[in-house]
Scaffold this motif. Structure first.
Motif, PDB file in Angstrom:
ATOM      1  N   ASP A   9       0.867  -1.189   0.000  1.00 40.11           N
ATOM      2  CA  ASP A   9       0.000   0.000   0.000  1.00 40.11           C
ATOM      3  C   ASP A   9       0.897   1.230   0.000  1.00 40.11           C
ATOM      4  O   ASP A   9       1.350   1.686   1.047  1.00 40.11           O
ATOM      5  CB  ASP A   9      -0.916  -0.003   1.229  1.00 40.11           C
ATOM      6  CG  ASP A   9      -2.068   1.001   1.104  1.00 40.11           C
ATOM      7  OD1 ASP A   9      -2.084   1.767   0.121  1.00 40.11           O
ATOM      8  OD2 ASP A   9      -2.940   1.009   1.988  1.00 40.11           O
ATOM      9  N   ARG A  14      -2.608  -0.116  -4.014  1.00 34.70           N
ATOM     10  CA  ARG A  14      -2.834  -1.065  -2.924  1.00 34.70           C
ATOM     11  C   ARG A  14      -3.055  -2.454  -3.499  1.00 34.70           C
ATOM     12  O   ARG A  14      -3.839  -2.638  -4.438  1.00 34.70           O
ATOM     13  CB  ARG A  14      -4.053  -0.648  -2.094  1.00 34.70           C
ATOM     14  CG  ARG A  14      -4.300  -1.568  -0.885  1.00 34.70           C
ATOM     15  CD  ARG A  14      -5.405  -1.034   0.013  1.00 34.70           C
ATOM     16  NE  ARG A  14      -6.690  -0.977  -0.663  1.00 34.70           N
ATOM     17  CZ  ARG A  14      -7.376   0.146  -0.897  1.00 34.70           C
ATOM     18  NH1 ARG A  14      -6.886   1.310  -0.529  1.00 34.70           N
ATOM     19  NH2 ARG A  14      -8.539   0.092  -1.521  1.00 34.70           N
ATOM     20  N   THR A  23      -6.138  -8.309  -5.820  1.00 37.91           N
ATOM     21  CA  THR A  23      -6.748  -7.081  -6.303  1.00 37.91           C
ATOM     22  C   THR A  23      -5.739  -5.951  -6.192  1.00 37.91           C
ATOM     23  O   THR A  23      -5.190  -5.708  -5.115  1.00 37.91           O
ATOM     24  CB  THR A  23      -8.010  -6.720  -5.509  1.00 37.91           C
ATOM     25  OG1 THR A  23      -8.954  -7.800  -5.599  1.00 37.91           O
ATOM     26  CG2 THR A  23      -8.658  -5.453  -6.053  1.00 37.91           C
ATOM     27  N   THR A  25      -5.509  -1.975  -6.578  1.00 37.84           N
ATOM     28  CA  THR A  25      -6.397  -0.816  -6.606  1.00 37.84           C
ATOM     29  C   THR A  25      -5.598   0.470  -6.716  1.00 37.84           C
ATOM     30  O   THR A  25      -4.625   0.669  -5.984  1.00 37.84           O
ATOM     31  CB  THR A  25      -7.262  -0.765  -5.340  1.00 37.84           C
ATOM     32  OG1 THR A  25      -7.999  -1.982  -5.210  1.00 37.84           O
ATOM     33  CG2 THR A  25      -8.245   0.399  -5.397  1.00 37.84           C
ATOM     34  N   THR A  27      -5.479   4.213  -5.820  1.00 37.36           N
ATOM     35  CA  THR A  27      -6.114   4.758  -4.612  1.00 37.36           C
ATOM     36  C   THR A  27      -5.998   6.273  -4.490  1.00 37.36           C
ATOM     37  O   THR A  27      -5.909   6.796  -3.390  1.00 37.36           O
ATOM     38  CB  THR A  27      -5.493   4.110  -3.364  1.00 37.36           C
ATOM     39  OG1 THR A  27      -4.081   4.391  -3.327  1.00 37.36           O
ATOM     40  CG2 THR A  27      -5.718   2.604  -3.349  1.00 37.36           C
ATOM     41  N   PRO A  29      -8.380   8.787  -5.834  1.00 43.26           N
ATOM     42  CA  PRO A  29      -9.538   9.264  -6.592  1.00 43.26           C
ATOM     43  C   PRO A  29      -9.627  10.778  -6.672  1.00 43.26           C
ATOM     44  O   PRO A  29     -10.232  11.316  -7.615  1.00 43.26           O
ATOM     45  CB  PRO A  29     -10.724   8.681  -5.817  1.00 43.26           C
ATOM     46  CG  PRO A  29     -10.210   8.449  -4.435  1.00 43.26           C
ATOM     47  CD  PRO A  29      -8.773   8.056  -4.611  1.00 43.26           C
ATOM     48  N   ASN A  33      -6.960   9.216 -10.095  1.00 37.88           N
ATOM     49  CA  ASN A  33      -5.932   8.176 -10.228  1.00 37.88           C
ATOM     50  C   ASN A  33      -4.924   8.499 -11.327  1.00 37.88           C
ATOM     51  O   ASN A  33      -4.492   7.626 -12.092  1.00 37.88           O
ATOM     52  CB  ASN A  33      -6.593   6.815 -10.482  1.00 37.88           C
ATOM     53  CG  ASN A  33      -7.461   6.392  -9.318  1.00 37.88           C
ATOM     54  OD1 ASN A  33      -7.044   6.444  -8.168  1.00 37.88           O
ATOM     55  ND2 ASN A  33      -8.698   5.998  -9.613  1.00 37.88           N
ATOM     56  N   ARG A  60      -8.376  -2.301 -10.462  1.00 37.15           N
ATOM     57  CA  ARG A  60      -9.500  -1.373 -10.346  1.00 37.15           C
ATOM     58  C   ARG A  60      -9.003  -0.013  -9.894  1.00 37.15           C
ATOM     59  O   ARG A  60      -7.878   0.114  -9.400  1.00 37.15           O
ATOM     60  CB  ARG A  60     -10.546  -1.913  -9.353  1.00 37.15           C
ATOM     61  CG  ARG A  60      -9.990  -2.154  -7.963  1.00 37.15           C
ATOM     62  CD  ARG A  60     -10.996  -2.841  -7.040  1.00 37.15           C
ATOM     63  NE  ARG A  60     -12.191  -2.056  -6.847  1.00 37.15           N
ATOM     64  CZ  ARG A  60     -12.301  -1.071  -5.958  1.00 37.15           C
ATOM     65  NH1 ARG A  60     -11.267  -0.750  -5.172  1.00 37.15           N
ATOM     66  NH2 ARG A  60     -13.415  -0.412  -5.822  1.00 37.15           N
ATOM     67  N   GLY A  61      -9.825   1.006 -10.078  1.00 38.44           N
ATOM     68  CA  GLY A  61      -9.496   2.346  -9.626  1.00 38.44           C
ATOM     69  C   GLY A  61     -10.600   2.879  -8.732  1.00 38.44           C
ATOM     70  O   GLY A  61     -11.784   2.743  -9.050  1.00 38.44           O
ATOM     71  N   GLU A  62     -10.225   3.469  -7.609  1.00 36.78           N
ATOM     72  CA  GLU A  62     -11.222   4.062  -6.716  1.00 36.78           C
ATOM     73  C   GLU A  62     -11.795   5.339  -7.337  1.00 36.78           C
ATOM     74  O   GLU A  62     -11.115   6.045  -8.078  1.00 36.78           O
ATOM     75  CB  GLU A  62     -10.593   4.389  -5.367  1.00 36.78           C
ATOM     76  CG  GLU A  62     -10.243   3.174  -4.531  1.00 36.78           C
ATOM     77  CD  GLU A  62      -9.695   3.544  -3.161  1.00 36.78           C
ATOM     78  OE1 GLU A  62      -9.340   4.729  -2.959  1.00 36.78           O
ATOM     79  OE2 GLU A  62      -9.607   2.649  -2.305  1.00 36.78           O
ATOM     80  N   GLY A  63     -13.041   5.626  -7.000  1.00 37.02           N
ATOM     81  CA  GLY A  63     -13.652   6.872  -7.444  1.00 37.02           C
ATOM     82  C   GLY A  63     -14.391   6.748  -8.754  1.00 37.02           C
ATOM     83  O   GLY A  63     -14.695   5.644  -9.231  1.00 37.02           O
ATOM     84  N   ASP A 207     -17.493  -4.462  -9.604  1.00 39.17           N
ATOM     85  CA  ASP A 207     -16.793  -5.356  -8.692  1.00 39.17           C
ATOM     86  C   ASP A 207     -17.432  -6.739  -8.661  1.00 39.17           C
ATOM     87  O   ASP A 207     -16.730  -7.761  -8.644  1.00 39.17           O
ATOM     88  CB  ASP A 207     -16.754  -4.752  -7.285  1.00 39.17           C
ATOM     89  CG  ASP A 207     -15.826  -3.542  -7.188  1.00 39.17           C
ATOM     90  OD1 ASP A 207     -14.962  -3.382  -8.074  1.00 39.17           O
ATOM     91  OD2 ASP A 207     -15.974  -2.755  -6.237  1.00 39.17           O
TER      92      ASP A 207
END
Length: 263
Positions: A9, A14, A23, A25, A27, A29, A33, A60-63, A207
Motif C-alpha cells: 500500500d 494497494r 486485487t 487498486t 487509490t 480518486p 488516479n 480497479r481504480g477508486e472513485g 466489482d
C-alpha cells in the motif's frame, strides 16, 4: 492464502490477496488516479510480490474514474518531488532516457504473465496511460459510462507504455491508428463491439462482475489455463503449422501430467 490486510500500500497503489485472487487498486480518486513514476514503480513492485498461488489479478481504480492518465505535473519544470522532470530527462543522454522509459514500462508488462489472468475493471475516464494500463490486462470489464482515449499523439507524443500492441491486436490497425491519431473518446458500446471490452455493466456492478469472472477463471485446473494462455499469446507470432505443432506439444504435456507420467 487469504489476507484482508494489504500486501502493499504505497504511492497510490494497494495490493490485497484473497485466496487465488489478488486485487490491485489505484487509490488516488481525488486526482482521478493520475499516474506518476512513483505509481509505476509501485505497480511493478505489486507484480513482484504477488504470492505464487495467485491465479487471477483484478485491477480497479477508486472513485469515478479508472485513471485520467499521466499527471500533468510531469511536464512542469519542477516535476515531482524527488523525481527529475520529463523535460530534464529529455535533455539528458538518449540511452538514459531509453532506460528510464523501459523502467516505466515494467509497470505495464507483468499483467500478461502466462501464470496469471488479469482483469481490468474500468469506469469513467481511462485516458492515455490509463487506457494503456487497461490494455495491459488480459480482459476488460467496463462500466456503461467508460470513456477511453489515447491522447498522447494530440500532445505531440506517442503511446509508449506498451499499449500499441494490444490495441492493434484487439481492434485492428486502421481503427487503432484512427483512435490514437484523433485522440477521440471510445465509449462502452464501441468498446464492446470492437473487442476492447469483454463485458459492459452498470458502474455499481463492476466489482461483482469481476468476482464472477474471477471465480469462473479459477474453476478450471491451473496448469490447463496456463498452457492455453501460452498458446493463445503466441498464436499471432506463429503460422498455422507452427501453432498446430505447439498445440500437440502442449496437449502431450497435459496428458502426461494427467496420467502421472514425469519426464
Amino acid at each position: 492464502m487469504t489476507s484482508l490486510d494489504p500486501v502493499l500500500d504505497k504511492d497510490g497503489v494497494r495490493l490485497t490477496v484473497e485466496d487465488a485472487v489478488a486485487t490491485v487498486t489505484l487509490t488516488n480518486p481525488a486526482k482521478r488516479n493520475a499516474q506518476s513514476p512513483a505509481l509505476w514503480r509501485a505497480l511493478t513492485e505489486a507484480g513482484r510480490v504477488l504470492p505464487g498461488d495467485v491465479r487471477v489479478v483484478v485491477l480497479r481504480g477508486e472513485g469515478k474514474s479508472f485513471s485520467a492518465g499521466l499527471d500533468r505535473q510531469a511536464f512542469t519544470p519542477e516535476g515531482f518531488d524527488g523525481e527529475p522532470s520529463f523535460l530534464d530527462m529529455a535533455r539528458g543522454p538518449e540511452a538514459e532516457l531509453d532506460a528510464t522509459i523501459a523502467e516505466y514500462q515494467e509497470a505495464f508488462t507483468w499483467w500478461r504473465r502466462n501464470d496469471l489472468v488479469s482483469i481490468a475493471t474500468v469506469q469513467g475516464h481511462a485516458i492515455g496511460a490509463g487506457f494503456q494500463l487497461a490494455l495491459a490486462c488480459d480482459l476488460r470489464i467496463v462500466a456503461d459510462d467508460v470513456q477511453f482515449a489515447m491522447r498522447e499523439t494530440s500532445l505531440g507524443l506517442v503511446p509508449d507504455l506498451t499499449g500499441t500492441h494490444p490495441l492493434v491486436s484487439l481492434v485492428g490497425y486502421a481503427r487503432a491508428l484512427e483512435i490514437c491519431a484523433t485522440g477521440r473518446f471510445v465509449h462502452a458500446e464501441e468498446a464492446e463491439r470492437t473487442g476492447l471490452a469483454n463485458l459492459v455493466v452498470p458502474a455499481d456492478q463492476l466489482d461483482a462482475a469481476a468476482r464472477d469472472l474471477a471465480a469462473a477463471l479459477i474453476a478450471a485446473p491451473r496448469d490447463a489455463v496456463v498452457e492455453t494462455k501460452a498458446l493463445l499469446n503466441a498464436a499471432s507470432s506463429r503460422d498455422y503449422e507452427e501453432q498446430r505443432i505447439a498445440e500437440r506439444a502442449a496437449q502431450g504435456r497435459r496428458l502426461r501430467d494427467l496420467a502421472g507420467i514425469t519426464d
